[in-house]
Design a protein around this motif. Structure first.
Motif, short mmCIF file in Angstrom:
data_model
loop_
_atom_site.label_atom_id
_atom_site.label_comp_id
_atom_site.label_asym_id
_atom_site.label_seq_id
_atom_site.Cartn_x
_atom_site.Cartn_y
_atom_site.Cartn_z
N TRP A 1 -10.32 -4.53 -3.41
CA TRP A 1 -9.55 -5.37 -4.33
C TRP A 1 -10.38 -5.72 -5.56
N LYS B 1 -4.49 5.89 -2.37
CA LYS B 1 -3.77 4.76 -1.78
C LYS B 1 -4.11 3.51 -2.57
N HIS B 2 -3.06 2.76 -2.95
CA HIS B 2 -3.28 1.55 -3.75
C HIS B 2 -2.17 0.53 -3.51
N ASN C 1 0.97 5.63 -1.97
CA ASN C 1 0.39 6.57 -2.93
C ASN C 1 1.44 7.55 -3.39
N ALA D 1 -5.59 -5.56 -7.90
CA ALA D 1 -5.27 -4.17 -7.55
C ALA D 1 -6.23 -3.69 -6.48
N TYR D 2 -5.68 -3.03 -5.48
CA TYR D 2 -6.47 -2.46 -4.40
C TYR D 2 -6.42 -0.94 -4.55
N GLU D 3 -7.58 -0.32 -4.48
CA GLU D 3 -7.67 1.14 -4.44
C GLU D 3 -8.56 1.53 -3.28
N GLU D 4 -8.12 2.54 -2.56
CA GLU D 4 -8.93 3.09 -1.48
C GLU D 4 -10.32 3.39 -2.05
N ILE E 1 -5.15 4.01 -12.15
CA ILE E 1 -5.03 4.46 -10.76
C ILE E 1 -4.80 5.96 -10.75
N LEU F 1 0.83 -1.20 0.00
CA LEU F 1 0.00 0.00 0.00
C LEU F 1 0.86 1.26 0.00
#
Length: 159
Positions: A69, A85-86, A46, A62-65, A80, A44
């Protein structure tokens, strides 16, 4: 370091080729080719630059605030937004290839961390010196890096 587009580098465990550098022709846009081997985790974080990843093969999560996921496969793109935050991970048993388009600062950040593949192993855990270098370069560019607790909250365990 002068980077060659014909050379493969290791950047934080990712195999990377620097295809297009930001310059008078491309402006602030850069293009990179990356291979994320099975088990690769980009924790994590940014940064100000947006990123777009196109996956010609393999899959990534991919995880993005605000989004959580999501899984992306061949022929899909991950976009993104800057300052979000990713995290990215390859939980499959095959390498994922990604073509990334990003900005000048992120390109420069990667370039400062790059080691030629011949002298660095993508599977070796980072040394304490490499981690200190990462923290110093991240601070230089104003990047936020998640703590072990921040990463655990989204399902990433940092070794």
């Amino acid at each position: 370091m002068s980077l060659s587009s014909n050379q493969t580098y290791v950047v934080l465990g990712v195999l990377m080729q620097f295809l297009v550098a930001p310059d008078a022709t491309s402006g602030n846009v850069a293009m990179l080719h990356s291979e994320l081997r099975p088990g690769t985790i980009i924790p994590l974080h940014n940064h100000a630059d947006s990123e777009i990843f196109y996956l010609p093969s393999g899959s990534l999560e991919a995880y993005e605030e605000q989004e959580g996921w999501k899984t992306f496969g061949p022929g899909q793109a991950i976009a993104i937004t800057g300052r979000v935050k990713h995290a990215i991970r390859n939980v499959s048993d095959k390498s994922a290839l990604a073509i990334a388009v990003t900005g000048r600062d992120l390109y420069s950040f990667f370039a400062e961390l790059a080691a030629p593949l011949e002298s660095a192993s993508p599977s070796a855990p980072p040394t304490p010196e490499q981690m200190q270098h990462l923290f110093a370069v991240a601070a230089k560019y104003g990047y936020w890096l998640g703590s072990p607790e921040d990463n655990a909250a989204i399902g990433i365990t940092l070794g």
